[in-house]
Design a protein around this motif. Sequence first.
Motif, mmCIF file in Angstrom:
data_model
loop_
_atom_site.group_PDB
_atom_site.id
_atom_site.type_symbol
_atom_site.label_atom_id
_atom_site.label_comp_id
_atom_site.label_asym_id
_atom_site.label_seq_id
_atom_site.Cartn_x
_atom_site.Cartn_y
_atom_site.Cartn_z
ATOM 1 N N THR A 25 44.290 14.156 86.692
ATOM 2 C CA THR A 25 43.773 15.384 87.289
ATOM 3 C C THR A 25 44.905 16.199 87.897
ATOM 4 O O THR A 25 45.659 15.686 88.730
ATOM 5 C CB THR A 25 42.727 15.049 88.360
ATOM 6 O OG1 THR A 25 41.638 14.388 87.720
ATOM 7 C CG2 THR A 25 42.215 16.312 89.045
ATOM 8 N N ARG B 202 44.208 8.181 86.106
ATOM 9 C CA ARG B 202 43.620 9.523 85.983
ATOM 10 C C ARG B 202 43.566 10.224 87.345
ATOM 11 O O ARG B 202 43.723 11.434 87.457
ATOM 12 C CB ARG B 202 42.226 9.340 85.418
ATOM 13 C CG ARG B 202 41.398 10.475 84.863
ATOM 14 C CD ARG B 202 41.229 11.751 85.582
ATOM 15 N NE ARG B 202 40.123 12.501 85.061
ATOM 16 C CZ ARG B 202 38.879 12.347 85.448
ATOM 17 N NH1 ARG B 202 38.564 11.412 86.306
ATOM 18 N NH2 ARG B 202 37.930 13.124 84.981
ATOM 19 N N THR C 259 33.110 17.190 87.090
ATOM 20 C CA THR C 259 32.018 17.271 88.066
ATOM 21 C C THR C 259 31.259 18.583 87.915
ATOM 22 O O THR C 259 30.032 18.600 87.903
ATOM 23 C CB THR C 259 32.578 17.145 89.492
ATOM 24 O OG1 THR C 259 33.329 15.937 89.568
ATOM 25 C CG2 THR C 259 31.469 17.112 90.521
ATOM 26 N N ASP D 228 42.196 19.822 90.516
ATOM 27 C CA ASP D 228 42.450 20.350 89.168
ATOM 28 C C ASP D 228 43.630 21.323 89.148
ATOM 29 O O ASP D 228 44.351 21.425 88.168
ATOM 30 C CB ASP D 228 41.218 21.098 88.636
ATOM 31 C CG ASP D 228 40.047 20.168 88.348
ATOM 32 O OD1 ASP D 228 40.072 19.021 88.837
ATOM 33 O OD2 ASP D 228 39.111 20.588 87.637
ATOM 34 N N ALA E 259 39.179 15.869 87.049
ATOM 35 C CA ALA E 259 37.948 15.359 87.659
ATOM 36 C C ALA E 259 37.041 16.485 88.159
ATOM 37 O O ALA E 259 35.818 16.396 88.070
ATOM 38 C CB ALA E 259 38.296 14.414 88.804
ATOM 39 N N GLY E 260 37.637 17.539 88.691
ATOM 40 C CA GLY E 260 36.827 18.641 89.214
ATOM 41 C C GLY E 260 36.032 19.311 88.100
ATOM 42 O O GLY E 260 34.854 19.632 88.260
ATOM 43 N N LEU E 261 36.685 19.508 86.968
ATOM 44 C CA LEU E 261 36.001 20.137 85.833
ATOM 45 C C LEU E 261 34.838 19.269 85.369
ATOM 46 O O LEU E 261 33.741 19.770 85.097
ATOM 47 C CB LEU E 261 36.988 20.368 84.679
ATOM 48 C CG LEU E 261 36.361 20.891 83.386
ATOM 49 C CD1 LEU E 261 35.785 22.287 83.587
ATOM 50 C CD2 LEU E 261 37.360 20.898 82.243
#
Lengths: 394, 508
Positions: free
Chosen positions: A282, A79, B309, A101, B305-307
């Motif tokens: 990501t 991921r 967080t 992202d 991952a940013g979303l």
Amino acid sequence: MTATSLHRQPLAETPFHPRTSALNRLHNWGAWAGYRTAGCYGDTVMEHTAIRNAASLYDITPMIKYRITGPDAAAYLDRLTVRNVSNLAEKAVHYTAWTDDAGQMMDDGTLFRLGPQDFRLCCQERHLPWLRDSAWGFDVVIADETESVAALALQGPTSAAVLRACGFDIDGLKPFRMAEFAFAETNLLISRTGFTGDLGYELWIPPAQALALWDHLMMQGAPFGLMPVGSDAVMLARTEAGFLTANLDFIPAQQALREDRSRSPLELGLGWMVDWNKGPFTGRRALLAERETGGRWALVGLDIPGNVSAEGAILYHRKTAEAGFITAACWSPTLKRNLALAQVQARHADCRDLWVEIYALRELQYVKLMLPVRATPRPFFAPERRRATPPPAF
Amino acid sequence: MPMPSCDVLVIGGGLNGLACATRLAQTGRKVTLVEAEPETGGATRALPDLAKGVKAPALAHLLWHLDPRVEKAMTLDRHGLAWAARDIATTVLSPLGPLTVTGAQTSGPDAMAWNRLYSRLTRMAERLEPFRRMAPPRLGGGNDWLALARHALGLRLLGAREFRDLLRLVLINAHDVATDELTDPRLRALLCFDATLGAWASPRNPNTLILWLDRLAGQVAGRKQSLSLPKGGLPALAAAMTAAARAAGVTIRTGARVARIDIAADRADGVTLQTGEMLSARIVVSAIGPKPTLLNLVGARHLDAGLVTRLRHQKARGATAKLHLALSAAPDFGTDLRARLLIAPDEQAVDLAFNPVKYGETPAAPVMELLLSSAFEPGHAPEGQHVLSANVQFAPHAPKDAFSAKTSLLAAAMAQLERAAPGIGALVTASDFLMPQDIEARFGMAGGSWHHGDLSVEQMLFLRPLPELSRYATPVAGLWLTGAGTHPGGLSGAAGWNAAEAIERAGA
């Protein structure tokens, strides 16, 4: 010492410092991730010559090292990073990258699979907050083990011979594989990896045994021309190989202040490592969209006439319109070519009618050169010995 | 992959989920709605078994907003919606004596000042209201520019003086406005209370007046700023909307709790229920809140991952506790019970009640909103008996010690009631008290927040719930969000209607 005063402290010393400092005739030190690191011990040309013609020892302890363990470690890294981690064999290493992202590069590095649920990720920049944030929802433990693992890069055509002389049987060790050896009552991990594009190894050991390892290598390596080298020689070697360095060839997205400074792996020529079919990771959606519409930039390798290094130069289309810039350049002593890595606007990726503007310093006087460039494949330097298993005697 | 069993699968049978499902069914889609509880209605469903013959609303007890588009298209009147009371008055209980306020009308020394202030703010609120009925504007483009221009022009047409006044007031705190414009502590209390009702905010916090403007922008059944109580209470509204949804062809399955949203090739293709049953659909719309939808039902590994967080850090802090009391007789508050009663003597009391919550503690003197639905019409409690529901503010969403916080806030709330209506404690035959974390557990609302995430300026409009999720779409193709966690928040059905419109516009 508090966290707020940490930056005022002298740079930290690596476990090899008692040896490296004694050898550093120039006292030429630079900062690398909070550590004092040798820029040059005495003569960069000699050190680079050792990398390409004998063997070299470079202290890579400051490299940021994260240990990632737990039942979800592989899923977590699948991921996190763009490559397929589930397919990475145990005791194997791969070069990888990860993005935010928006599909913009945060860093590149090497991922070591130490066990089924045990990985080490080595990179240039610090990422613990991002790694921890990314761990939400995964059963993994992430630890920064930069300080608890001492590491040396042993690189050059005689590096395998040095290891043999040290008593480590690395004949069966293929590129991007690793093996463990008993040494000084501990485990020495040797991986066939490096940053020079040459035959070479990286050695990983607990700090307590670091000096014993250094002494053993230097002693046994002397007949093979083993020489400690500093960052200047290593950076020259990496440019010859055409390898990227964070903050030199790309700005990590999390550090970029200007909105247009970040780059995607596709724009940096790393599209080959993106596994589109492994499932979500990501940045995947953003990269997919970019693959459809095309990126803004392309990373290219360049051949430049003459022998004046083009560091920091700007590239022009038809000598007039700015089309890109050089991120790394050198006149390669090994290849006898004037080489460069550059970022060019995507429409100029073929480098046709591109010119580089070089300011050549000739006895206090700058002379402006406008030279045609030619795209050339990377790696610029990739000798057979790099891959041969068992490695040749030299 | 079997043929999808329906076009659209809606998760969550609250008012927004029902509104969204209905609109999508009305435009020819085959829609299934799954609700985890035995009853639809979400926050408006009936509380089971408070006491024999006592019907209480589970959480929401009054209606400030009912989206006129929803009301019209769902023909709720034809599905049994009628009104027990419209334009419900608010009576502020105070040592000075009760003061009753109905919209702009009140009595006492500040009657004129209140009328002027209320009318002024109402004019502003009405110009902001159209923004509720559209997907929020987006800085990145792709806007309905015509509608935006019309709404912006509407604001500007307030005139230079009032437009300037709006700009001055839009991010101000409620307390300043109350003390600048009013002298009667009861009116100041009312303004401060209503600006922070359901919010994690003191009236002295910046950006609180806008929450009151949002309330003033409301309308119910053709009447603006009309606090309303449906016949049979809010559960009856849920029943009418459920009937309307069924009439539009929506298949409703209750007691069907979704375990996960199924994703294949980065596309939502249905859900798996906790029973293991799989329901496939081309489109999944979740009304249960952005956090539980994405973090629990989708799961981190399908998201960047940013979303994840940003979503984890999105503020969801309920600060309102819910108290239900079954009463053996009418309590004596010294005023007509057919009103919304406020226990908030002055603006300071509201502010002071919030202070401890900042530190995970409970106030000694909470401020409270009371409604005795049994006073408005029969049927809510056995003859002669009553049922009281109260919003108790403020309650910590993450108390240091959950048990003692609950015990002490309940005791404090009962003490406030006893002061306002001496002898009420002896009338209590049954009670139910929900702290924010109980509300989260019972209704699935993140942090016990009524709005599935704080409805505050930094999480409004194109920031709601997060910029990248503000247009009801999610990064997972075929998965859409609606509900109070999306623009404009609340249970008016507007979020459901807007989401359905966004899905239609996307041609999905």
